[in-house]
Write a protein that holds these residues in place. Structure first.
Motif, PDB file in Angstrom:
ATOM      1  N   PRO A 513       0.840  -1.204   0.000  1.00  0.00           N
ATOM      2  CA  PRO A 513       0.000   0.000   0.000  1.00  0.00           C
ATOM      3  C   PRO A 513       0.874   1.253   0.000  1.00  0.00           C
ATOM      4  N   PHE A 514       0.338   2.322  -0.624  1.00  0.00           N
ATOM      5  CA  PHE A 514       1.112   3.564  -0.741  1.00  0.00           C
ATOM      6  C   PHE A 514       0.183   4.758  -0.589  1.00  0.00           C
ATOM      7  N   ASN A 515       0.637   5.766   0.158  1.00  0.00           N
ATOM      8  CA  ASN A 515      -0.091   7.026   0.296  1.00  0.00           C
ATOM      9  C   ASN A 515       0.941   8.148   0.273  1.00  0.00           C
ATOM     10  N   ALA A 516       0.940   8.918  -0.797  1.00  0.00           N
ATOM     11  CA  ALA A 516       1.947   9.970  -0.951  1.00  0.00           C
ATOM     12  C   ALA A 516       1.863  10.991   0.174  1.00  0.00           C
ATOM     13  N   ARG A 517       0.657  11.346   0.601  1.00  0.00           N
ATOM     14  CA  ARG A 517       0.517  12.355   1.658  1.00  0.00           C
ATOM     15  C   ARG A 517       1.126  11.861   2.970  1.00  0.00           C
ATOM     16  N   THR A 518       0.925  10.597   3.257  1.00  0.00           N
ATOM     17  CA  THR A 518       1.521  10.041   4.474  1.00  0.00           C
ATOM     18  C   THR A 518       3.038  10.048   4.372  1.00  0.00           C
ATOM     19  N   LEU A 519       3.570   9.649   3.219  1.00  0.00           N
ATOM     20  CA  LEU A 519       5.019   9.642   3.017  1.00  0.00           C
ATOM     21  C   LEU A 519       5.603  11.035   3.202  1.00  0.00           C
ATOM     22  N   PHE A 520       4.974  12.043   2.603  1.00  0.00           N
ATOM     23  CA  PHE A 520       5.510  13.403   2.675  1.00  0.00           C
ATOM     24  C   PHE A 520       5.403  13.969   4.087  1.00  0.00           C
ATOM     25  N   THR A 521       4.318  13.632   4.792  1.00  0.00           N
ATOM     26  CA  THR A 521       4.167  14.091   6.180  1.00  0.00           C
ATOM     27  C   THR A 521       5.239  13.467   7.063  1.00  0.00           C
ATOM     28  N   ASN A 522       5.493  12.184   6.867  1.00  0.00           N
ATOM     29  CA  ASN A 522       6.507  11.500   7.679  1.00  0.00           C
ATOM     30  C   ASN A 522       7.912  12.044   7.438  1.00  0.00           C
ATOM     31  N   HIS A 523       8.131  12.635   6.262  1.00  0.00           N
ATOM     32  CA  HIS A 523       9.439  13.212   5.947  1.00  0.00           C
ATOM     33  C   HIS A 523       9.447  14.732   6.128  1.00  0.00           C
ATOM     34  N   ASP A 524       8.418  15.254   6.780  1.00  0.00           N
ATOM     35  CA  ASP A 524       8.351  16.675   7.129  1.00  0.00           C
ATOM     36  C   ASP A 524       8.429  17.595   5.916  1.00  0.00           C
TER      37      ASP A 524
END
Length: 721
Positions: A513-524
């Protein structure tokens, strides 16, 4: 001479601007006046003495930070302090790579009226210098200046003037520079011509009714970006009102005209320019009306404060609309772009407020409608799923195309069933040309996709759709908006995805599974809602760029020939696509990896998408238990971005397309980039990764230097390879 000429090609003009200590304080303003209103200017060469370098760099840095020079290259050319600015200007001409050259002095456009600036920045293809100040020799070595109002041949011009680069560089190569540089240039030009003309001062006149108006002189104001809106009725204006209000909020000048007297009710004595107002939820809009007996383009310009850079009208062919288009073709030097929209799409045009003036005017061509130049052809690939095909074709017919003519190609496999053949035979397409292809020899999915389209020019883009895809009615707006923003930014961008990634398919351990918004939030990341770049080519609704698609054809032909390496060679390490032996994406992924290419992906909330995949039984989806099939389908099925309810639309509405950082597509440099496995990277890092892999595979240390050239990429042009 003016009337028989056409505008020079876009981005085919270079300007040379000498800078002195006296003109240095106004350098920023001089540069802004150059880039404010021209889609022909490609490069500005700054010529100055060496001791001014640090101060000029400081001023340029401020302009770059504010992104004022984003669409224009800037080159600094320090000169010896002993060289005069006129001589330095001619010496700098050897650095010019465009066919047309604008020569300025240290005063730039100071003292030059707006109409003359327009013709200098948007020149016509006249084979000798054209400028604002010319001189004619009289007896006893005296000269006189020709008046601007009476353009006539002269012996020579002084800057600013514009002309063919080859004419000026050839003079610079043979001359011995003295004090009278510009008279010498005029003499050289005259001696090369039978008519002995050294130049032409002045500019083409405005339409007669405007230029002869005693009460109001209409000339472009370069300090204000101006729009004209020309609609028949109040309802049309209300449907487009959100765009009008936002344009004004952004600081643009917007002049509105309603020209159908039966809907505007201007009164018996109404004349052009009679003003009324209309209230909308966003602002109060003032508009002018035309009476029944006055429907003329020049009369409309009469009430303008300045000539518009962009005119928005309907695509319907009424008297005024046709007259408007014909008049703009007669006066190309006005450099006004015409955008013609379908009436039904006006309420959904709010995305246009995110465009810059350069994007409104992009792909300008004096011989055709500017708005149609980035040509997107829709390619449908189908076999024997008539119900799926029917759903896709319905979604395409119901989409908004904003006045563009869109070609549709339906490609049927040899094994297409009778119901599919009947459906295609009875299908009608009202948005442009319709082409039908039917294979006579079964090819399979790889050739069905790869051979379905080939670009005929670098303005030709292909939207590839398999028949189990469905599109949002706003898919075309997303594609158009992204092409206008990014297509000229970087050769690394190979396409625009309509589909949001919900899974990463290429990791060796399997689908995740992939969620770009989650990825970007986790990387600040500052803007987790931003669209992003990914190396993964989308096969569930995506626009592919012409140069990259041609290169893919060349690459695939080379790979299948096994001339460079065996077909079983793993180009990309540790990805699942290495096992996709019958998939065109396997080979496109290889090319993407070697080149460091990327595709733009949307990133809207809740995976709202511009296309979705229904994952129906076919080449890659086999029969399976219903529970397992529905579970798998849910992994790929996405909600489509809807239109607001047409039945309730009385004004323009807000589409979901502007749910973006600052309600606009970010600049290229601000887009995050992901690798094939969904990890954050950068475009530069992806390019370095591809170069390292290429070197290892080919044992070739020479860097690839030719864009879109497959033999060069694979080192087949190297005599030592």
């Amino acid at each position: 001479m003016f009337q028989d000429s056409s505008l020079v090609d876009p981005f085919d003009l270079t300007s040379i601007l000498p800078v002195t200590m006296q003109s240095l304080p106004t350098l920023e303003a001089d540069l802004i006046s150059l880039v404010a209103r021209s889609n022909h200017l490609h490069t500005i060469l700054l010529v100055f003495s060496e001791n001014m370098l640090s101060e000029i760099r400081r001023k340029i840095h401020a302009l770059s930070r504010d992104r004022i020079l984003d669409h224009t290259d800037l080159t600094l050319l320090p000169q010896l302090t002993s060289v005069s600015s006129d001589v330095a200007t001619l010496l700098a001409a050897s650095h010019v790579r465009t066919e047309w050259l604008l020569v300025l002095d240290e005063h730039g456009f100071k003292g030059i009226d707006a109409a003359t600036r327009t013709i200098l920045l948007n020149p016509l293809t006249i084979g000798l210098p054209v400028g604002s100040r010319g001189f004619v020799a009289l007896s006893h070595n005296m000269t006189r200046v020709t008046p601007l109002e009476i353009p006539q041949p002269v012996d020579y011009l002084i800057p600013p003037f514009v002309g063919p680069t080859s004419l000026i560089t050839s003079f610079a190569e043979i001359t011995t520079f003295g004090l009278d540089v510009w008279p010498a240039l005029g003499k050289y030009v005259a001696q090369s011509r039978l008519d002995m003309i050294g130049g032409i001062p002045g500019f083409s006149p405005l339409p007669a009714k405007v230029s002869q108006s005693p009460s109001k002189k209409v000339v472009p104001n370069l300090d204000v970006v101006s729009f004209g809106i020309a609609f028949p009725s109040r309802n049309d204006l209300m449907s487009f009102s959100r765009v009008v209000c936002r344009l004004r909020k952004h600081g643009y000048s917007v002049n509105v005209l309603l020209y159908d007297a039966s809907t505007t009710n201007p009164g018996e004595d109404a004349e052009v320019g009679a003003k009324e107002v209309i209230s909308t939820p966003d602002c109060v809009i003032e508009f002018a009306t035309l009476s029944d007996d006055v429907q003329d383009f020049a009369e409309w310009l009469y009430f303008f404060d300045d000539i518009p850079q962009v005119i928005v009208a309907l695509d319907q062919q009424d008297f005024f609309s046709v007259s408007l288009a014909l008049e703009l073709q007669k006066y190309p030097y006005l450099d006004t772009s015409l955008v013609r929209l379908a009436r039904a799409d006006l309420p959904y045009s709010d995305w246009m407020v995110s465009l810059t003036i350069e994007e409104w005017k992009s792909f300008s061509d004096a011989d055709e409608s500017d708005w149609n130049a980035p040509e997107i052809t829709i390619i449908v690939i189908t076999n024997n799923r008539p119900n799926s095909l029917h759903r896709l074709l319905d979604s395409l017919k119901n989409a908004c195309y904003f006045g563009n003519n869109i070609g549709l190609r339906i490609n049927m496999e040899q094994t297409a069933d009778s119901e599919t053949l009947r459906l295609v035979r009875d299908f009608s397409w009202e948005h442009g040309s319709l082409f039908i292809n039917h294979r006579v020899i079964h090819g399979g999915l790889l050739p069905a996709v790869v051979e379905s389209w080939y670009p005929h020019s670098n303005d030709s883009y292909g939207l590839l759709l398999e028949d189990d895809i469905e599109v949002s009615p706003l898919f075309y707006a997303w594609a158009k908006m992204a092409i206008l923003r990014y297509s000229n930014n970087c050769s690394q961008l190979f396409g625009i995805s309509l589909y949001q990634q919900k899974n990463i398919e290429l990791r060796p351990e399997g689908r995740l599974p992939f969620n770009a918004r989650t990825l970007f939030t986790n990387h600040d990341l500052r803007e987790p809602t931003t669209p992003y770049l990914s190396q993964i080519p989308c096969s569930w609704g995506a626009v592919y760029f012409p140069q990259h698609w041609r290169e893919f054809h060349d690459y695939l032909a080379l790979r299948l020939s096994e001339h460079s390496m065996t077909i079983h060679e793993h180009i990309v390490p540790d990805v699942r696509s290495n096992k996709w032996t019958k998939s065109w994406k396997k080979y496109f992924i290889e090319l993407v990896y070697l080149r460091g290419y990327v595709m733009l992906y949307p990133n809207f909330d809740n995976f709202v998408s511009l296309s979705t995949n229904h994952l129906e039984i076919g080449s890659h989806v086999k029969n399976q238990p219903e529970d397992e099939y529905l579970r798998k389908q849910d992994l790929f099925l996405l909600p489509l971005m809807p239109l607001c309810d047409r039945a309730s639309v009385t004004t323009s509405c807000t589409s979901g397309l502007l749910q973006l950082p600052n309600q606009t597509l970010p600049q290229w440099s601000a887009l995050p980039a992901l690798d094939l496995k969904g990890s954050l990277s950068s475009v530069d890092a992806l390019v370095r990764q591809g170069n390292a892999r290429r070197e290892k595979l080919t044992q070739c240390c020479r860097a690839a230097s030719l864009p879109f050239d497959v033999p060069d990429l694979m080192c087949l042009n190297d005599p030592l390879s």
